[in-house]
Design a protein around this motif. Structure first.
Motif, PDB file in Angstrom:
ATOM      1  N   ARG A  83      27.267  30.887  43.283  1.00  0.00           N
ATOM      2  CA  ARG A  83      27.593  30.179  44.528  1.00  0.00           C
ATOM      3  C   ARG A  83      28.110  31.139  45.585  1.00  0.00           C
ATOM      4  O   ARG A  83      27.774  31.028  46.773  1.00  0.00           O
ATOM      5  N   SER A  84      28.937  32.087  45.151  1.00  0.00           N
ATOM      6  CA  SER A  84      29.473  33.052  46.116  1.00  0.00           C
ATOM      7  C   SER A  84      28.365  33.936  46.676  1.00  0.00           C
ATOM      8  O   SER A  84      28.353  34.227  47.883  1.00  0.00           O
ATOM      9  N   LEU A  85      27.423  34.366  45.833  1.00  0.00           N
ATOM     10  CA  LEU A  85      26.317  35.176  46.323  1.00  0.00           C
ATOM     11  C   LEU A  85      25.457  34.380  47.311  1.00  0.00           C
ATOM     12  O   LEU A  85      25.028  34.905  48.355  1.00  0.00           O
ATOM     13  N   HIS A  86      25.190  33.116  46.983  1.00  0.00           N
ATOM     14  CA  HIS A  86      24.425  32.261  47.903  1.00  0.00           C
ATOM     15  C   HIS A  86      25.150  32.117  49.231  1.00  0.00           C
ATOM     16  O   HIS A  86      24.527  32.173  50.306  1.00  0.00           O
ATOM     17  N   ARG A  87      26.468  31.955  49.189  1.00  0.00           N
ATOM     18  CA  ARG A  87      27.244  31.803  50.412  1.00  0.00           C
ATOM     19  C   ARG A  87      27.194  33.078  51.254  1.00  0.00           C
ATOM     20  O   ARG A  87      27.080  33.018  52.489  1.00  0.00           O
ATOM     21  N   VAL A  88      27.245  34.227  50.599  1.00  0.00           N
ATOM     22  CA  VAL A  88      27.181  35.501  51.330  1.00  0.00           C
ATOM     23  C   VAL A  88      25.839  35.653  52.029  1.00  0.00           C
ATOM     24  O   VAL A  88      25.770  36.015  53.216  1.00  0.00           O
ATOM     25  N   VAL A  94      33.850  39.284  43.882  1.00  0.00           N
ATOM     26  CA  VAL A  94      35.155  39.907  44.116  1.00  0.00           C
ATOM     27  C   VAL A  94      35.457  39.978  45.604  1.00  0.00           C
ATOM     28  O   VAL A  94      36.574  39.673  46.051  1.00  0.00           O
ATOM     29  N   LEU A  95      34.478  40.368  46.400  1.00  0.00           N
ATOM     30  CA  LEU A  95      34.704  40.488  47.840  1.00  0.00           C
ATOM     31  C   LEU A  95      34.986  39.133  48.490  1.00  0.00           C
ATOM     32  O   LEU A  95      35.783  39.051  49.434  1.00  0.00           O
ATOM     33  N   GLU A  96      34.350  38.062  48.007  1.00  0.00           N
ATOM     34  CA  GLU A  96      34.634  36.739  48.541  1.00  0.00           C
ATOM     35  C   GLU A  96      36.077  36.340  48.261  1.00  0.00           C
ATOM     36  O   GLU A  96      36.760  35.761  49.125  1.00  0.00           O
ATOM     37  N   LEU A  97      36.565  36.668  47.061  1.00  0.00           N
ATOM     38  CA  LEU A  97      37.966  36.370  46.746  1.00  0.00           C
ATOM     39  C   LEU A  97      38.904  37.179  47.625  1.00  0.00           C
ATOM     40  O   LEU A  97      39.908  36.658  48.131  1.00  0.00           O
ATOM     41  N   PHE A  98      38.611  38.456  47.809  1.00  0.00           N
ATOM     42  CA  PHE A  98      39.467  39.315  48.626  1.00  0.00           C
ATOM     43  C   PHE A  98      39.522  38.829  50.071  1.00  0.00           C
ATOM     44  O   PHE A  98      40.610  38.699  50.659  1.00  0.00           O
TER      45      PHE A  98
END
Length: 532
Positions: free
Chosen positions: A147-152, A200-204
């Motif tokens: 999901r995070s990769l899709h959001r990026v 990791v970058l989305e969390l940061f």
């Protein structure tokens, strides 16, 4: 014996020999058992005669009476165990020539450290990097990674191939950072770098600017500041659960469209892991304003601008130790010139425990600073900064210690501090005394649990006292402790000056003693010198 020096010629010779034996199969062999002289074809014979004079280093291949090549018999396949040994030696040669050990930065925790508490080193919710990739209990988080990769990709309007190609270029360099053999294929490894790195970058970034600004819902099960975030913090700070910082720098540069993002991920990591700091002194408001300004690409001073790092654990460790200079270690043990010292497990006792130091008259006071390691001693007063202990402190310290034990290019400052505190704390009474003065604040069940935590942190750790930044301070404390007058003065104070009534009784006894002495003196004096 016939000297043969050409393999191709030898093959033709053997074929001719077999044909001749087939034709002359009816001719009996000599009963003497000696080797027969065989007539060779004229063409082969002439070629062999040309090779009669050979260099001294040439190999001579004997032919027996059955026409078998003795060299082939001698060069039969080697046993499997010999082949295995040679392969291991060749691998060792390649490792030495490649210098692969110098590139290591993400290690597997040694077995002698794991025996204490394996859960402190193994992630329980999320895996980052190849060591724990694909484990069954961690697969639940994979859907959130996708999901995070899709959001990026949706937010940046970029193609996935751009990320895959960039990670493909870094694959060899990234693999060299990990200890041991990584079993993931090239495609799997590149996929892992992209997936875990973007997660990791989305969390940061979400922790810095807010997850809703990145497009996540307010009630998102992962990308929100909820209770599970504390467990994610604890997993992502583990030594075996890391990605190299240059991988994260590259991915962030692609997202922002600016290749040179060196240092920005380190700042984001410090902000993200701030709740794990072993102190209750958070970043000041002015520091946070400067931090936010630095994210906006302004030229305002950035307190974290000089931080580098190998991975997030290293960045966090540097942030703990970057607040000022520390004392230079002092050599305790006398040694011969050019003598190589080895860390001795028997010499890890830096100082005595709190109860014993109190008996020697040493006082304890809280030092007002957020540098929890910055301990001072002067005039019999040991000033220790406040230390906050929570349920993530044990895992944090264990992984920091493991990194210092494995990575030879870093100091042992965290290990030195933990061992120093372990020496101070032997029982729950010691913890209670430090807690009374505000030096230790904990969220655990009892003081006994805190004492047990420190007594277990460094059970299997060996370090060199002479390489500790607290060696000089420990020597000063021990010198004060060993001075007899300090012990006597402390005993007098504890016994006779521990409350007001004891002080009054002491002075009354002193006055009574003086009066008694005066009465005795004048009585004796009047006896020998009576009045006239």
């Amino acid at each position: 014996m016939v000297a043969v020096f050409n393999k191709e010629l030898l093959s033709w010779y053997l074929i001719t020999l077999k044909l001749r034996e087939t034709v002359e199969s009816g001719i009996p062999r000599s009963s003497t058992g000696t080797t027969k002289s065989l007539e060779l074809p004229e063409e082969n014979d002439q070629q062999l005669q040309k090779q009669q004079h050979v260099p001294s280093g040439s190999l001579q291949v004997p032919i027996n009476e059955d026409g078998e090549n003795c060299e082939e018999a001698a060069s039969s396949p080697e046993p499997e165990w010999i082949i295995s040994i040679k392969e291991k030696l060749e691998q060792a040669r390649q490792d030495d020539s490649a210098g692969s050990w110098e590139k290591l930065s993400i290690y597997r925790v040694p077995h002698y450290l794991r025996e204490g508490d394996i859960k402190a080193y193994v992630p329980q919710i999320v895996s980052v990097g190849p060591y724990h990739h694909g484990k069954r209990r961690l697969r639940q988080m994979d859907q959130h990674k996708w999901r995070s990769l899709h959001r990026v990709l949706k937010r940046t309007n970029q193609e996935l191939q751009l990320y895959l190609d960039s990670m493909k270029e870094l694959e060899e360099r990234a693999r060299a950072c990990y200890e041991g053999t990584i079993t993931l294929s090239s495609n799997e490894f590149v996929e892992m770098l992209v997936l875990d790195g973007c997660f990791v970058l989305e969390l940061f970034q979400g922790a810095a600017v807010g997850f809703q600004r990145l497009g996540y819902a307010r009630n998102d099960p992962v990308f929100a500041m909820r209770g599970s975030m504390h467990a994610i913090h604890r997993d992502m700070i583990m030594l075996e659960n890391q990605l190299s910082l240059f991988v994260l720098d590259m991915l962030l540069g692609i997202q922002l469209g600016e290749p040179d993002q060196k240092g920005k991920v380190a700042k984001l990591a410090i902000r993200f892991f701030d709740p794990l700091m072993p102190t209750d002194e958070p970043l000041t408001k002015s520091d946070m304003n400067r931090f936010g300004s630095s994210l906006g690409h302004t030229n305002i001073f950035d307190p974290f601008s000089d931080l580098g790092g190998l991975h997030c654990l290293d960045v966090f460790r540097r942030s703990l130790l970057s607040s000022g200079p520390k004392p230079v270690p002092r050599i305790w043990l006398k040694k011969r010139p050019n003598d190589i010292r080895v860390a001795d497990k028997r010499r890890q006792q830096l100082i005595h425990c709190v109860s014993e130091l109190r008996e020697a008259g040493i006082k304890f006071k809280k030092r007002k600073t957020d540098r929890f390691w910055d301990i001072k001693f002067k005039n019999g007063i040991l000033r220790i900064p406040r230390l906050l202990i929570h349920d993530g402190t044990k895992s944090l310290f264990l992984n920091l210690i493991a990194f210092e034990q494995c990575h030879l290019d870093c100091s042992n400052d965290i290990t030195s501090y933990v061992i120093f505190m372990d020496n101070l704390i032997n029982s729950h009474e010691d913890v209670g005394y430090l807690h009374y003065f505000g030096i230790i604040e904990h969220w655990l069940g009892s003081d006994a649990e805190v004492a047990d935590l420190f007594n277990r942190l460094c059970q299997e750790v060996v370090f060199d006292i002479n390489n500790s930044y607290l060696s000089q301070l420990s020597e000063d404390v021990n010198r004060y402790y060993n001075h007899r007058w300090n012990a006597w003065r402390a005993t007098l104070k504890h016994r006779y000056f521990n409350n007001p009534w004891a002080i009054i009784s002491f002075f009354a006894a002193c006055i009574l003693l003086v009066l008694t002495f005066a009465q005795t003196f004048y009585g004796v004096y009047g006896y020998y010198r009576p009045r006239s």
